[in-house]
Design a protein around this motif. Structure first.
Motif, PDB file in Angstrom:
ATOM      1  N   ARG B  70      10.125  28.359 -36.309  1.00  0.00           N
ATOM      2  CA  ARG B  70       9.088  27.380 -35.992  1.00  0.00           C
ATOM      3  C   ARG B  70       8.812  27.367 -34.494  1.00  0.00           C
ATOM      4  O   ARG B  70       9.687  27.704 -33.685  1.00  0.00           O
ATOM      5  CB  ARG B  70       9.532  25.995 -36.468  1.00  0.00           C
ATOM      6  N   THR B  71       7.587  26.971 -34.152  1.00  0.00           N
ATOM      7  CA  THR B  71       7.222  26.868 -32.739  1.00  0.00           C
ATOM      8  C   THR B  71       7.621  25.497 -32.205  1.00  0.00           C
ATOM      9  O   THR B  71       7.996  25.360 -31.049  1.00  0.00           O
ATOM     10  CB  THR B  71       5.705  27.072 -32.560  1.00  0.00           C
ATOM     11  N   ASP B  72       7.522  24.493 -33.074  1.00  0.00           N
ATOM     12  CA  ASP B  72       7.824  23.139 -32.627  1.00  0.00           C
ATOM     13  C   ASP B  72       8.168  22.273 -33.839  1.00  0.00           C
ATOM     14  O   ASP B  72       7.923  22.655 -34.977  1.00  0.00           O
ATOM     15  CB  ASP B  72       6.600  22.555 -31.898  1.00  0.00           C
ATOM     16  N   GLY B  73       8.713  21.097 -33.574  1.00  0.00           N
ATOM     17  CA  GLY B  73       9.035  20.154 -34.642  1.00  0.00           C
ATOM     18  C   GLY B  73      10.455  20.345 -35.147  1.00  0.00           C
ATOM     19  O   GLY B  73      11.220  21.146 -34.606  1.00  0.00           O
ATOM     20  N   GLU B  74      10.781  19.560 -36.163  1.00  0.00           N
ATOM     21  CA  GLU B  74      12.126  19.605 -36.734  1.00  0.00           C
ATOM     22  C   GLU B  74      12.058  20.126 -38.163  1.00  0.00           C
ATOM     23  O   GLU B  74      11.124  19.823 -38.894  1.00  0.00           O
ATOM     24  CB  GLU B  74      12.730  18.195 -36.753  1.00  0.00           C
ATOM     25  N   LEU B  75      13.075  20.903 -38.537  1.00  0.00           N
ATOM     26  CA  LEU B  75      13.155  21.377 -39.906  1.00  0.00           C
ATOM     27  C   LEU B  75      14.625  21.460 -40.307  1.00  0.00           C
ATOM     28  O   LEU B  75      15.438  22.042 -39.580  1.00  0.00           O
ATOM     29  CB  LEU B  75      12.491  22.759 -40.045  1.00  0.00           C
ATOM     30  N   THR B  76      14.950  20.818 -41.407  1.00  0.00           N
ATOM     31  CA  THR B  76      16.315  20.874 -41.918  1.00  0.00           C
ATOM     32  C   THR B  76      16.252  21.303 -43.371  1.00  0.00           C
ATOM     33  O   THR B  76      15.495  20.743 -44.149  1.00  0.00           O
ATOM     34  CB  THR B  76      16.986  19.489 -41.829  1.00  0.00           C
ATOM     35  N   ILE B  77      17.038  22.309 -43.714  1.00  0.00           N
ATOM     36  CA  ILE B  77      17.098  22.775 -45.097  1.00  0.00           C
ATOM     37  C   ILE B  77      18.551  22.713 -45.531  1.00  0.00           C
ATOM     38  O   ILE B  77      19.422  23.292 -44.866  1.00  0.00           O
ATOM     39  CB  ILE B  77      16.544  24.205 -45.233  1.00  0.00           C
ATOM     40  N   LEU B  78      18.816  21.987 -46.603  1.00  0.00           N
ATOM     41  CA  LEU B  78      20.184  21.775 -47.088  1.00  0.00           C
ATOM     42  C   LEU B  78      21.058  21.227 -45.966  1.00  0.00           C
ATOM     43  O   LEU B  78      22.238  21.573 -45.851  1.00  0.00           O
ATOM     44  CB  LEU B  78      20.769  23.080 -47.647  1.00  0.00           C
TER      45      LEU B  78
END
Lengths: 272, 321
Positions: B70-78
């Motif tokens: 990703r370029t920006d922001g938050e991402l959570t997987i599991l």
């Protein structure tokens, strides 16, 4: 952030691929090889026989005095061994690399699993090295049968040829991995890279026979460094110890840099 | 003590999301493919991204797949960040990409065997699972075939089987039935529905509204990299459309003129180049009104509202162009 059950499970199941990913790629490639194993074996056996007859028997008759104190066949044999490795390298690192992204996009499939771009490159190169070792070993057996290896150290020329082939392969893959479209660039690589290297690396005649302004082609060519080492192994061609170090260092450096740059390109492309 | 108890109750009742995105953004040089989207996916949920081609669905999927960074922001997987735990996350995912990427040099079953090894699974376990999955994908009789010999629908099913080899926690499907004939689509939907029943979390993108209605518990409508609306298919239709739609055609040259005259009929009118869509809870009644005005459409059709109408309402554009 607290570690959830999901996260814990992911960390556990991700551990093995993190460690052994490159070997899984190797396993994949070996399985795929079964489809064309027969033609691979025949080429490995057919090529040296043809070349040794043409050069070692045919062309050699025009050079009855030999070169540098050995027969022409003995002179040319370690070079042919290196060119065999170089041919495998060229076959495996040109179109198949572009294909992995484009025509048979298995790299993307691999990367959707825990496998990383770096592991894809390492596993693929491991496979190529293995295939090359097989081809070169068969070649060496034929050369032995032709009686072209006077020295007991000759067997080392197999490892030297693989080192040379991998350096050339990684040089090519550093470029081919950047290609998003194939519009004849690879044919250009073969014509203006591979062929001159093949002819002007002291392969069929000593580099010193060339005019001085053409000799640098040999110096930068990984093939020349490999061929020089090969001649040291098969018939003890005299080389200064520091030059031996230069030859080995040059080939190893290219391999290390090539691995790094190909891995970087592949990783970046997959993460786009 | 009471406060503690309350917090504890909340965390047991609401399971942690398996995917959580906040202001998720992806830019390529000057082009923004995904422009800051927020969503969460609960375990066992079937979540869809609906939108036209180029809306940013595939890019979002590749970020959820822990492949594209990703370029920006938050991402959570599991519960993990894909930037640092890509391989760990991917070990729990099954991915069906938009373009099949089966190995054409391998035979059908070998594709599964090789892929299972990527997860570090033991060979015996993979072999058993491969046979089960070939059965599930209705490909058991093609196990030794070359991949090239398979039809489009079969390749798609093999790709799904391959994505299931590691018994994934989340299955990502990017346009799973695009390019398939109706029969092949229905077979595929049936297989996906079974997975959903078994509790596999499904995340899929589609530009087919019928597919989204069939498979998704909840979906987001995406356009130009942004989320336009979110909800279940039924609630989106309820909120952004009417119960029924009357479609009338007057012929392309008379379309605009007729549109002027029917203004005020129904709740809302959309003028498309070739037809008028009149939104109403009773399509037949609106048709009677039109006829009473002395207008005689060449063709008329009363149908239920669909996600297509939702999309038209939200963006002013048609979903499949």
């Amino acid at each position: 952030m607290t570690v959830t059950d999901d996260a814990r499970r992911a960390l556990t199941s991700g551990a093995a691929p993190r460690r052994f990913g490159a070997l899984y790629i190797l396993e994949h490639r070996i399985r795929a090889l079964r489809g064309y194993a027969w033609s691979a074996v025949m080429t490995s056996l057919g090529n040296p026989i043809v070349y040794l007859f043409a050069l070692g028997v045919g062309l050699a008759s025009l050079v009855p005095a030999g070169i540098g104190g050995v027969s022409y066949l003995e002179f040319v044999a370690p070079a042919l061994l290196c060119t065999a490795a170089m041919t495998v390298a060229a076959n495996e690192t040109t179109y198949p690399i572009v294909a992995g992204f484009k025509w048979n996009p298995i790299f993307h499939g691999m990367n959707a699993s825990p496998i990383t771009g770096r592991q894809i490159v390492h596993g693929t190169m491991l496979f190529i090295a293995l295939r090359m070792t097989f081809a070169v070993a068969v070649y060496y057996a034929v050369i032995l049968a032709f009686g072209a290896v006077p020295s007991a150290w000759g067997i080392l020329s197999v490892a030297i040829a693989v080192l040379t082939g991998m350096a050339i392969g990684l040089l090519i893959s550093s470029y081919s991995s950047t290609l998003k479209d194939e519009r004849g660039q690879l044919a250009m690589v073969m014509r203006f890279g591979f062929t001159p290297m093949f002819l002007f690396s002291g392969t069929f005649f000593p580099l010193s026979e060339l005019p001085i302004y053409l000799q640098p082609i040999g110096w930068i060519s990984p093939l020349w460094h490999g061929v020089e080492l090969g001649r040291l192994a098969t018939y003890g061609q005299p080389i200064a110890p520091w030059l031996i170090a230069v030859h080995i260092g040059y080939l190893v450096s290219i391999i290390v840099i090539g691995l790094w740059s190909t891995s970087r390109t592949v990783t970046r492309r997959l993460a786009g | 003590m009471v406060a503690h108890g309350k917090a504890g109750l909340c965390s047991t009742l609401v399971p942690a999301p398996v995917i959580s995105a906040q202001s998720l953004t992806k830019k390529y040089d000057d082009f923004t493919a995904v422009a800051g989207i927020d969503f969460e996916v609960a375990p066992g949920e079937s979540f869809g991204l609906l939108g036209p081609n180029g809306a940013g669905k595939s890019t979002t999927m590749r970020m959820i797949g822990a492949v594209s960074t990703r370029t920006d922001g938050e991402l959570t997987i599991l519960g993990l960040d894909p930037n640092t735990h890509g391989p760990d996350i991917r070990s729990q995912l099954g991915v069906v990409p938009q373009q099949d990427n089966l190995d054409l040099d391998l035979r059908v079953r070998d594709n599964l065997l090789v892929y299972g090894r990527y997860f570090g699974l033991p060979r015996k376990q993979i072999a058993e699972r491969a046979d089960e999955l070939l059965e599930f994908a209705q490909l058991a009789d093609r196990r030794g075939a070359k991949v090239d010999e398979l039809s489009g629908g079969m390749k798609r099913r093999l790709t799904i089987a391959r994505a299931l080899i590691n018994d994934p926690r989340i299955l990502l499907l990017d346009e799973p039935t695009t390019g398939l004939d109706p029969q092949a689509r229905h077979i595929l939907w049936d297989r996906l529905f079974r997975l959903k029943e078994r509790g596999t979390t499904l995340v899929l993108t589609t530009h087919y509204m019928d597919e989204a209605e069939q498979l998704c518990d909840r979906l987001v409508v995406v356009d130009k990299g942004q989320i336009m609306a979110e909800g279940s298919p039924a609630s989106l239709i309820r909120d952004y459309s009417s119960r029924e739609v009357l479609e009338v055609r007057f012929g392309s040259d008379k379309n605009a003129e007729a549109a002027e005259r029917v203004q005020g009929i129904g709740e809302r009118i959309e003028v498309l180049p070739d037809r008028l869509l009149i939104y109403s809870d009773n399509g037949e009644a609106e048709l009677v009104k039109i006829t009473e005005m002395g207008l005689h459409p060449i063709t008329s059709l009363v149908r239920r509202s669909s996600l297509e109408d939702v999309f038209l309402r939200l963006t002013g554009r048609s979903l499949v162009e």
